[in-house]
Write an enzyme that holds these catalytic residues in place. Structure first.
Site, PDB file in Angstrom:
ATOM      1  N   THR A 107       0.823  -1.218   0.000  1.00 27.41           N
ATOM      2  CA  THR A 107       0.000   0.000   0.000  1.00 27.41           C
ATOM      3  C   THR A 107       0.842   1.246   0.000  1.00 27.41           C
ATOM      4  O   THR A 107       0.485   2.270  -0.593  1.00 27.41           O
ATOM      5  CB  THR A 107      -0.914   0.000   1.245  1.00 27.41           C
ATOM      6  OG1 THR A 107      -1.752  -1.141   1.182  1.00 27.41           O
ATOM      7  CG2 THR A 107      -1.751   1.250   1.332  1.00 27.41           C
ATOM      8  N   TYR A 159      -7.755   1.197  -3.879  1.00 23.22           N
ATOM      9  CA  TYR A 159      -6.453   1.580  -4.451  1.00 23.22           C
ATOM     10  C   TYR A 159      -5.796   0.340  -5.012  1.00 23.22           C
ATOM     11  O   TYR A 159      -6.232  -0.787  -4.769  1.00 23.22           O
ATOM     12  CB  TYR A 159      -5.558   2.210  -3.374  1.00 23.22           C
ATOM     13  CG  TYR A 159      -5.189   1.245  -2.275  1.00 23.22           C
ATOM     14  CD1 TYR A 159      -6.009   1.104  -1.147  1.00 23.22           C
ATOM     15  CD2 TYR A 159      -4.069   0.432  -2.365  1.00 23.22           C
ATOM     16  CE1 TYR A 159      -5.703   0.188  -0.148  1.00 23.22           C
ATOM     17  CE2 TYR A 159      -3.751  -0.486  -1.376  1.00 23.22           C
ATOM     18  CZ  TYR A 159      -4.566  -0.599  -0.273  1.00 23.22           C
ATOM     19  OH  TYR A 159      -4.258  -1.509   0.710  1.00 23.22           O
ATOM     20  N   THR A 199       1.624  -4.475   4.272  1.00 30.26           N
ATOM     21  CA  THR A 199       1.461  -4.819   5.695  1.00 30.26           C
ATOM     22  C   THR A 199       0.819  -6.197   5.879  1.00 30.26           C
ATOM     23  O   THR A 199       0.931  -6.784   6.945  1.00 30.26           O
ATOM     24  CB  THR A 199       0.572  -3.777   6.396  1.00 30.26           C
ATOM     25  OG1 THR A 199      -0.716  -3.753   5.757  1.00 30.26           O
ATOM     26  CG2 THR A 199       1.205  -2.405   6.354  1.00 30.26           C
ATOM     27  N   LYS A 219      -0.013  -7.988  12.837  1.00 34.04           N
ATOM     28  CA  LYS A 219      -0.955  -7.004  12.295  1.00 34.04           C
ATOM     29  C   LYS A 219      -2.273  -7.256  13.017  1.00 34.04           C
ATOM     30  O   LYS A 219      -2.850  -8.335  12.906  1.00 34.04           O
ATOM     31  CB  LYS A 219      -1.104  -7.175  10.775  1.00 34.04           C
ATOM     32  CG  LYS A 219      -2.023  -6.134  10.138  1.00 34.04           C
ATOM     33  CD  LYS A 219      -2.040  -6.207   8.612  1.00 34.04           C
ATOM     34  CE  LYS A 219      -2.961  -5.140   8.016  1.00 34.04           C
ATOM     35  NZ  LYS A 219      -2.972  -5.143   6.525  1.00 34.04           N
TER      36      LYS A 219
HETATM   37  N1  DGL Z   1      -2.268  -5.303  -0.528  1.00 34.30           N
HETATM   38  C1  DGL Z   1      -1.934  -5.231   0.896  1.00 34.30           C
HETATM   39  C2  DGL Z   1      -0.413  -5.481   1.038  1.00 34.30           C
HETATM   40  O1  DGL Z   1       0.322  -5.170   0.091  1.00 34.30           O
HETATM   41  C3  DGL Z   1      -2.329  -3.910   1.465  1.00 34.30           C
HETATM   42  C4  DGL Z   1      -1.970  -3.733   2.878  1.00 34.30           C
HETATM   43  C5  DGL Z   1      -0.886  -2.679   3.068  1.00 34.30           C
HETATM   44  O2  DGL Z   1       0.187  -2.710   2.447  1.00 34.30           O
HETATM   45  O3  DGL Z   1      -1.115  -1.838   3.962  1.00 34.30           O
HETATM   46  O4  DGL Z   1       0.008  -5.979   2.090  1.00 34.30           O
END
Ligand code: DGL
Length: 350
Positions: free
Chosen positions: A34, A47, A113, A186
């Site tokens: 993200t 997104y 994340t 998380k």
């Molecule tokens: N698509 C998720 C990832 O790349 C989104 C979560 C993020 O990065 O905050 O882990």
């Protein structure tokens, strides 16, 4: 060119070189997520992760050049839900190669994340240096109002260049907090404060561009780790199986038939499971599959000597290692041993 002009230019160059020589050198290795995401508008919830490059990420935080010589590399550009063993091995080998160089002082890794806790723990067990390695992500895309990525990147670099971060193991820096890879989780699907150390508490905070540590990890990591991926080009297959009321042997048998070398259970309570599932796991052990009991419960250890006789069944208990990190540790453990007592030792030490 007049002599005075030549002297001034020479002085400017000398000052620039001197400044660069004084500042630590930090490599930023980008993997997507993200933090590199873009949305249709500044307020849209939707997104696409991994949409901008490491150079675009770094250009959003010009202040980091005041505290370090920054070099960016794009390892991959994916949503971390697609993180995989190949990227883990590539990342660990590149980190070790860079940190073996005298002119590299620290590494920052930008990462989604969703699986950041798994990658952080994998690197905590495979990085062979005490130089700082910091993972950083964000919960809002780069295009969002009040995007948390730029602040997190600045804090990650500021933490990485501070000498008090040396020897602390791999860490995650987000939302002004410093978290240890040994207990990272998380804990919230959307909040910027999602990462926690639920059992041991955060290592410290970032304030005024400096780390303020309040604890250190007691677990083995980095230079004290017995695991080495230098000559590995693949990792053993380990699956995680959830237990719940009326759980059957369905997924245990599927994992064994698929050739899994290890199974981690995310059990109920203190790593308990239905009798049907336990019997299937005992049979899996007899077929040479390693079994580690972990728990779906967020805090507290999956302890030995409770309702399940691990020694009688050839199981190991994960203690404070949650199911997702247990899978990482068991994958690495199986590169060295299949003995359940040796595996049990590893789960008490890492
Ligand atoms: N698509 C998720 C990832 O790349 C989104 C979560 C993020 O990065 O905050 O882990």
């Amino acid at each position: 060119m007049k002599k005075i002009q030549f002297i001034l230019i020479a002085l400017l160059c000398a000052t620039f070189i001197a400044n660069a020589a004084q500042k630590p050198t930090v490599y930023v290795l980008a993997t997507g997520g993200t933090i590199a995401g873009t949305g249709a508008t500044q307020v849209a919830a939707g997104y696409t992760a991994g949409a901008i490059t490491v150079d675009q990420l770094l250009s959003a935080v010009p202040e980091i050049k005041d505290i370090a010589n920054i070099k960016g590399e794009q390892i991959v550009n994916i949503g971390s839900q697609d993180m995989n063993d190949e990227v883990w091995l590539k990342l660990a080998k590149r980190v070790n190669q860079l940190l073996s160089q005298g002119d590299v002082d620290a590494i920052v890794i930008t990462h989604g994340t969703d699986t950041q806790e798994e990658t952080a723990y994998f690197l905590n067990l495979t990085v062979k240096s005490d130089k700082p390695v910091i993972l950083v992500g964000s919960m809002r895309p780069s295009t969002a109002i009040s995007a948390d990525g730029p602040r997190n990147i600045y804090n990650a670099v500021a933490c990485a260049v501070d000498k008090s971060s040396i020897g602390k193991g791999v860490m995650v820096v987000m939302d002004d907090r410093i978290l240890g890879a040994d207990d990272i989780s998380k804990t919230n699907t959307l909040s910027v404060s999602t990462f926690q150390n639920p059992n041991f508490g955060e290592l410290g905070i970032m304030y005024n561009g400096k780390p303020n540590y309040s604890r250190e990890s007691m677990k083995r990591h980095t230079t004290k780790s017995e695991f080495d991926v230098t000559n590995l080009d693949k990792l053993p297959q380990v699956e995680i199986i959830l237990s719940y009321s009326n759980a059957t042997d369905l997924f245990v048998n599927a994992a064994v038939n698929a050739g899994a070398k290890g199974i981690v259970t995310a059990g109920v309570g203190n790593g308990n499971m239905t009798t049907v599932m336990q019997n299937a796991l005992a049979n899996a052990v007899k077929k040479g599959v390693a079994v580690v009991r972990s728990s779906r419960i967020t805090t507290g250890p999956t302890a030995q000597w409770d309702e399940i006789d691990d020694d009688a069944l050839g199981f190991s208990a994960s203690w404070f290692v949650n199911p997702y990190r247990s899978r990482v540790l068991l994958m690495l453990a199986l590169t060295k041993t299949t003995d359940y007592k040796e595996i049990q030792r590893m789960f008490t030490e890492y």
